[in-house]
Design an enzyme around this catalytic site. Structure first.
Site, PDB file in Angstrom:
ATOM      1  N   GLY A  21       0.842  -1.189   0.000  1.00 41.64           N
ATOM      2  CA  GLY A  21       0.000   0.000   0.000  1.00 41.64           C
ATOM      3  C   GLY A  21       0.874   1.233   0.000  1.00 41.64           C
ATOM      4  O   GLY A  21       2.087   1.152   0.233  1.00 41.64           O
ATOM      5  N   GLN A  70       3.088   9.757   2.083  1.00 44.39           N
ATOM      6  CA  GLN A  70       4.405   9.170   1.816  1.00 44.39           C
ATOM      7  C   GLN A  70       5.056   9.738   0.562  1.00 44.39           C
ATOM      8  O   GLN A  70       6.270   9.616   0.392  1.00 44.39           O
ATOM      9  CB  GLN A  70       4.301   7.648   1.681  1.00 44.39           C
ATOM     10  CG  GLN A  70       3.949   6.932   2.971  1.00 44.39           C
ATOM     11  CD  GLN A  70       3.870   5.448   2.731  1.00 44.39           C
ATOM     12  OE1 GLN A  70       2.831   4.943   2.328  1.00 44.39           O
ATOM     13  NE2 GLN A  70       4.971   4.742   2.943  1.00 44.39           N
ATOM     14  N   LEU A 105       7.312   1.284   3.039  1.00 43.73           N
ATOM     15  CA  LEU A 105       8.236   1.853   2.056  1.00 43.73           C
ATOM     16  C   LEU A 105       8.965   3.079   2.619  1.00 43.73           C
ATOM     17  O   LEU A 105      10.023   3.443   2.114  1.00 43.73           O
ATOM     18  CB  LEU A 105       7.487   2.220   0.775  1.00 43.73           C
ATOM     19  CG  LEU A 105       6.886   1.035   0.003  1.00 43.73           C
ATOM     20  CD1 LEU A 105       6.159   1.535  -1.238  1.00 43.73           C
ATOM     21  CD2 LEU A 105       7.946   0.015  -0.376  1.00 43.73           C
ATOM     22  N   HIS A 158      -2.859   0.317   8.466  1.00 44.65           N
ATOM     23  CA  HIS A 158      -1.515   0.883   8.249  1.00 44.65           C
ATOM     24  C   HIS A 158      -1.601   2.153   7.386  1.00 44.65           C
ATOM     25  O   HIS A 158      -1.000   3.185   7.715  1.00 44.65           O
ATOM     26  CB  HIS A 158      -0.642  -0.196   7.579  1.00 44.65           C
ATOM     27  CG  HIS A 158       0.756   0.227   7.265  1.00 44.65           C
ATOM     28  ND1 HIS A 158       1.860  -0.383   7.813  1.00 44.65           N
ATOM     29  CD2 HIS A 158       1.248   1.185   6.430  1.00 44.65           C
ATOM     30  CE1 HIS A 158       2.956   0.194   7.356  1.00 44.65           C
ATOM     31  NE2 HIS A 158       2.618   1.142   6.493  1.00 44.65           N
ATOM     32  N   GLU A 159      -2.382   2.071   6.283  1.00 46.44           N
ATOM     33  CA  GLU A 159      -2.466   3.221   5.363  1.00 46.44           C
ATOM     34  C   GLU A 159      -3.267   4.367   5.981  1.00 46.44           C
ATOM     35  O   GLU A 159      -2.894   5.537   5.824  1.00 46.44           O
ATOM     36  CB  GLU A 159      -3.066   2.804   4.027  1.00 46.44           C
ATOM     37  CG  GLU A 159      -2.289   1.726   3.271  1.00 46.44           C
ATOM     38  CD  GLU A 159      -0.801   1.980   3.163  1.00 46.44           C
ATOM     39  OE1 GLU A 159      -0.381   3.161   3.083  1.00 46.44           O
ATOM     40  OE2 GLU A 159      -0.029   1.001   3.182  1.00 46.44           O
ATOM     41  N   HIS A 209      -1.091   6.334   8.216  1.00 50.04           N
ATOM     42  CA  HIS A 209      -0.217   7.271   7.493  1.00 50.04           C
ATOM     43  C   HIS A 209      -0.923   8.606   7.251  1.00 50.04           C
ATOM     44  O   HIS A 209      -0.304   9.671   7.346  1.00 50.04           O
ATOM     45  CB  HIS A 209       0.173   6.706   6.124  1.00 50.04           C
ATOM     46  CG  HIS A 209       1.403   5.855   6.134  1.00 50.04           C
ATOM     47  ND1 HIS A 209       2.615   6.280   6.627  1.00 50.04           N
ATOM     48  CD2 HIS A 209       1.613   4.587   5.675  1.00 50.04           C
ATOM     49  CE1 HIS A 209       3.516   5.312   6.478  1.00 50.04           C
ATOM     50  NE2 HIS A 209       2.938   4.269   5.911  1.00 50.04           N
TER      51      HIS A 209
HETATM   52 ZN    ZN Z   1       3.764   2.501   5.391  1.00 45.96          ZN
END
Ligand code: ZN
Length: 182
Positions: free
Chosen positions: A49, A54, A103, A144-145, A148
């Site tokens: 993802g 990011q 990432l 998780h996303e 972010h």
């Molecule tokens: Zn991440």
């Protein structure tokens, strides 16, 4: 399409809360181009993802896809999912520990507790509302996303940093370990 530069841990953009996308901008060329570039970037770096924060863009947009991903050899596949303005609500009290990578935190893995089922409400890239229940790995990636987009990274969620592991050591000592050692 373009591969975007991914911010790494320590960059303040990863600690900034993204703004909701106004509905009038869902289908705008700029939004669609960003989504295409995020998909290309996620695929280029074999991520499960990617959140807009990011790639230095403070908009509530994330993309998710798992297709026989070498970074997650055990993970079930997840079809390409584009989330605009996601809201995530836990459907269980139960949390399960599982390995995550990011990432923005290259070559690291850590064991992170997540809700095993969540309700996801969001808009897709065409501006259509979506409302679904996600479980297990899909629920994990969504959490998780969504984190972010609120300036949170997975290490913030770890109960015990003892499992924070460089990938080379992870392959040697942790691959296949399902429970944290705590
Ligand atoms: Zn991440």
């Amino acid at each position: 399409m373009a591969i975007l530069k991914v911010a790494r841990l320590g960059h303040p953009v990863l600690r900034t809360v993204a703004a909701p996308v106004p509905p009038a901008e869902f289908r705008a060329a700029e939004t669609q181009r960003l989504i295409d570039d995020m998909i290309e970037t996620m695929r280029e770096y074999s991520g499960a993802g990617l959140a807009a924060t990011q790639v230095h863009t403070l908009k509530q947009i994330a993309v998710i896809e798992v297709v026989a991903n070498p970074r997650y050899p055990e993970a079930p596949e997840i079809p390409l999912t584009v989330l605009i303005n996601p809201t995530v609500s836990p459907l269980t009290e139960a949390m399960e520990e599982g390995w995550e990578g990011c990432l923005s935190i290259p070559d690291m893995r850590g064991m992170v507790p997540r809700y095993t089922a969540v309700r996801l409400q969001a808009y897709d890239r065409h501006g259509e509302p979506m409302d679904l229940v996600a479980k297990d790995f899909f629920a994990r990636v969504i959490q998780h996303e969504a984190d972010h987009l609120n300036g949170i990274v997975y290490v913030d969620r770890m109960k015990n940093l003892a499992t924070l592991t460089h990938l080379t050591e992870w392959s040697k000592y942790w691959l296949g370990v399902e429970e944290p050692a705590d």
